[in-house]
Structures are given as structure tokens and as C-alpha cells.
Design an enzyme around this catalytic site. Structure first.
Site, PDB file in Angstrom:
ATOM      1  CB  CYS A 144      -0.891  -0.005   1.238  1.00 54.51           C
ATOM      2  SG  CYS A 144      -1.961   1.445   1.329  1.00 54.51           S
ATOM      3  CG  HIS A 235      -2.138  -1.376  -9.678  1.00 56.66           C
ATOM      4  ND1 HIS A 235      -2.965  -0.552  -8.950  1.00 56.66           N
ATOM      5  CD2 HIS A 235      -1.191  -1.801  -8.802  1.00 56.66           C
ATOM      6  CE1 HIS A 235      -2.534  -0.464  -7.700  1.00 56.66           C
ATOM      7  NE2 HIS A 235      -1.459  -1.212  -7.583  1.00 56.66           N
ATOM      8  CD  GLU A 290      -7.101   1.694  -2.945  1.00 54.13           C
ATOM      9  OE1 GLU A 290      -6.785   0.726  -2.219  1.00 54.13           O
ATOM     10  OE2 GLU A 290      -6.805   2.875  -2.691  1.00 54.13           O
ATOM     11  CB  CYS A 299      -4.725   4.149  -5.339  1.00 50.56           C
ATOM     12  SG  CYS A 299      -4.052   2.474  -5.397  1.00 50.56           S
ATOM     13  N   GLY A 302      -1.292   2.564  -7.163  1.00 50.50           N
ATOM     14  CA  GLY A 302      -2.011   2.806  -8.424  1.00 50.50           C
ATOM     15  C   GLY A 302      -1.375   3.932  -9.224  1.00 50.50           C
TER      16      GLY A 302
HETATM   17  N1  LIG Z   1      -6.475  -1.992  -2.122  1.00 53.31           N
HETATM   18  C1  LIG Z   1      -5.095  -2.294  -2.509  1.00 53.31           C
HETATM   19  C2  LIG Z   1      -4.156  -2.058  -1.324  1.00 53.31           C
HETATM   20  C3  LIG Z   1      -4.067  -0.597  -0.972  1.00 53.31           C
HETATM   21  C4  LIG Z   1      -3.452   0.163  -2.100  1.00 53.31           C
HETATM   22  C5  LIG Z   1      -3.616   1.669  -2.047  1.00 53.31           C
HETATM   23  N2  LIG Z   1      -4.394   2.207  -0.977  1.00 53.31           N
HETATM   24  C6  LIG Z   1      -2.265   2.348  -2.134  1.00 53.31           C
HETATM   25  O1  LIG Z   1      -2.119   3.474  -1.619  1.00 53.31           O
HETATM   26  O2  LIG Z   1      -1.355   1.753  -2.770  1.00 53.31           O
HETATM   27  C7  LIG Z   1      -4.979  -3.771  -2.945  1.00 53.31           C
HETATM   28  O3  LIG Z   1      -5.796  -4.585  -2.499  1.00 53.31           O
HETATM   29  O4  LIG Z   1      -4.035  -4.059  -3.690  1.00 53.31           O
END
Ligand SMILES: N[C@H](CCC[C@H](N)C(=O)O)C(=O)O
Length: 356
Positions: A144, A235, A290, A299, A302
Site C-alpha cells: 500500500c 493494477h 481499489e 492510491c 495505483g
Molecule cells: N487496495 C489495494 C491495497 C491498498 C493500495 C492503495 N491504498 C495504495 O495506496 O497503494 C490492494 O488490495 O491491492
């Protein structure tokens, strides 16, 4: 004649039951206690008599001790509006909170409210700490980006460190190194992007080199152009569809289309999905749905995936500002070491404790 009941007993404002369970509504009425009632009743129906009993006296345990057992202390952080409950877990390699408890804690009505719960755990081999994260749906992602910036700032608080610091963090995406900058922002070496389809993972038919770049993906009857990148977590990045090559991201109905990408059969581990608009060769505008958290304000992984995809599709240079609903992130996919660097804020929102 109006019915009126006046109680003669004044009530304690701070009821230990409420203090230990702040989410339990405070009620001035302690049923189960007998009170002399002066009442001047004339009712249109037989009067309802209110009988109250004294509450069961809790065992002679220090109020604070009673509060501490089963109570989780946390600090709420946010990075561009992507918000997390941070837990000091340095004394154990097992998270203090289960995925089921994380779901409740992340609930914005009956819990603290957050996009995820993040744990600072002891490091392994040559790392300082380990980061683990549960999404608001209880699933555990590998990494994250906004969260690790928050984790770095949290560590400086826990260890009472000041000024520029960097940490070696063990994560599900491998070694990640966040660095606190002099202006308080956090610059993170997010490692190398993963482009090999089976490692993303995706079953979208790949190019000869195993990458998925501007490939076709049919979602809900629409043929989208997608590039797939992993930053440790999967992604799916799109700049448009066959029908509309250049997206206007403000028009995207994330709640409709997001889940259809997230749960698409071509993503065996589900996927995060980024919808991107090219503003210039160094400025991208992005919306994100997400995996395990839905539409978020930002994100970090992301944004990194988006710049990698934009370079691969020829839209931008390697150093970009990625504009998210929660604010901008600075992203560079450095040619010399093939690492992606992300720079952005991480702020404390509040400190709290909550019954588990
Ligand atoms: N929901 C994402 C994890 C958090 C990613 C996001 N909040 C960031 O800042 O990278 C997943 O399941 O891969």
C-alpha cells in the site's frame, strides 16, 4: 391531561459502561435501578410503570485496567484522503486485529472508519520493520503506497525520531524504503514494476515478452484498452476504450464499472483499476477503484502503475504529477535503476482507542 414523569435521580455523565464502549450510545436512563418516581399521570391508557434495577457492580478492578483489556489503541492517518488505522504491533509478529475485526473497524458508521488497518510489526532479516495491511473488506494486499508513507510517519512518532529518516520495511511486495523529507513529505522507493502477465497476475493474452500493454479487455460489453502492472499488488490501467480512446475521468461511474473490473475473470487475484486522463506529457489525472476497498481518494501503488503504463503506451515522460481526487502525487520511473519513486504527504488525523 398530559402524562408527565419526572425522575428525582440525577445521572452520572460519565458512565464506565459508555467510557469502555464509546460506540455504545450514552443513555441517561440506567434501567434496572429503582427510583422514587413523582409522577402526575393521567393517561389515556393504563399507566406504564417504569421499573429500574441497580446496575450490576463490576468487579473491584481498576477502572483503567478494566478499560485496557480488550481495548485497541490506534492512530488514524491519511495520505491524500486514503485513510488508515495504524496499530503499533512491534511486540508481536501476529497482528493484534483479525481481518473480521478490521472490517468492523473500517466501517464508517459503526466503526472508526478507514480504507484499511496497517500494522507496524518487527522487521525480518535485514529490515527495520514489517508492514502488513488489511483492506476494509478484510482482504490482505501485498502493498500500500499511501499506507507506507503513513507507516513511516507513525514510526517516527513511536520512536520519537525527528528530521529526515529512512526505514527498510519488509512488505508483501519485498523491501520498500520510505524516506521522511525535510518538508515532512515522504519519498518512497517502491521497487521495480512487474510486467510479466502471470506475475501480475492476469490471464489476458500477453505480448511475446509476456507483458500486457494496451490489450483488449471486454468489461460489461465494452472493449477497453488496458495495460497491466504490478507494484506487488495488481493494477489494471486504462486510458480509454475502443469507442473512446481518451477518457474524461470525471465522467466515469466508478460504482458501476469498478466492481466489474475488480472481479473480472481475467484477474485471478482480483485487481485495482485506474482510469486515467492525459493532461500533458508530465501530468495525469486519475480515478481509482481499489481491490478490497472500492473508490478511494487516492492510491499510491495505483499512481505508480499509472505512470509505468503511461510511459509504456507513449503518453508521458518518466517523471509525472498524478492528480488524484485527494491531491497530487509525484511519481518517477527512474531509467537508471528501473525503480519507481513516489513522493507525497502523510498526516495524523486523530488518536484513539476502541473495544475489540
Ligand atoms: N487496495 C489495494 C491495497 C491498498 C493500495 C492503495 N491504498 C495504495 O495506496 O497503494 C490492494 O488490495 O491491492
Amino acid at each position: 391531561m398530559a402524562a408527565s414523569i419526572s425522575l428525582t435521580q440525577s445521572f452520572r455523565l460519565r458512565d464506565p459502561l459508555v467510557a469502555a464502549h464509546p460506540f455504545r450510545l450514552a443513555s441517561p436512563f440506567r434501567f434496572g435501578r429503582s427510583f422514587p418516581l413523582s409522577r402526575n399521570l393521567s393517561s389515556r391508557s393504563p399507566s406504564a410503570s417504569m421499573s429500574v434495577q441497580a446496575p450490576k457492580k463490576s468487579p473491584d478492578v481498576e477502572f483503567l485496567d478494566r478499560r485496557e483489556s480488550g481495548i485497541l489503541h490506534f492512530v488514524k492517518y491519511q495520505g491524500l484522503g486514503n485513510d488508515f488505522i495504524l496499530v503499533d504491533n512491534r511486540n508481536s509478529s501476529e497482528p493484534k486485529v483479525t481481518p473480521e475485526q478490521a472490517v468492523k473497524l473500517c466501517d464508517r458508521n459503526i466503526g472508526v472508519g478507514a480504507d484499511g488497518v496497517i500494522f507496524v510489526l518487527p522487521g525480518v532479516s535485514d529490515t527495520d520493520y514489517t508492514m502488513r495491511i488489511f483492506n476494509s473488506d478484510g482482504s490482505e494486499p501485498e502493498m500500500c503506497g499511501n499506507g507506507i508513507r503513513c507507516l513511516a510517519r507513525f514510526i517516527t512518532e513511536l520512536e520519537n525520531l525527528h528530521g529526515m529518516q529512512s526505514f527498510r520495511i519488509h512488505t508483501g511486495a519485498g523491501l520498500i524504503v520510505p524516506e521522511i523529507q525535510s518538508d515532512g513529505k515522504v519519498k518512497v522507493d517502491m521497487g521495480q514494476p512487474i510486467l510479466h502477465a502471470p506475475d501480475i497476475p492476469t490471464t489476458i493474452p500477453a505480448n511475446k515478452d509476456g507483458s500486457v500493454i494496451k490489450a483488449e479487455l471486454v468489461v460489461d460489453g465494452i472493449s477497453w484498452n488496458v495495460t497491466c502492472v504490478s507494484m506487488g499488488n495488481p493494477h489494471c490501467v486504462t486510458f480509454g476504450s475502443k469507442k473512446c480512446e481518451a477518457l474524461h475521468v470525471d465522467d466515469i461511474k466508478l460504482e458501476d464499472i469498478g466492481p466489474k473490473f475488480e472481479h473480472h475473470e481475467m484477474f485471478p487475484s482480483r485487481t485495482n483499476t485506474e482510469f486515467v486522463q492525459v493532461i500533458s506529457r508530465s501530468h495525469l489525472k486519475m480515478r481509482v477503484w481499489e481491490r478490497g476497498a472500492g473508490a478511494t481518494l487516492a492510491c499510491g501503488t495505483g499512481a505508480c502503475a499509472v505512470v509505468v503504463a503511461a510511459v509504456l503506451e507513449g503518453h508521458t515522460e518518466r517523471h509525472c504529477i498524478v492528480e488524484l481526487p485527494g491531491g497530487p502525487l509525484e511519481i518517477e520511473w527512474r531509467e537508471e535503476d528501473n525503480h519507481v519513486y513516489m513522493t507525497g504527504p502523510a498526516e495524523v488525523v486523530f488518536y484513539g482507542y476502541v473495544p475489540l
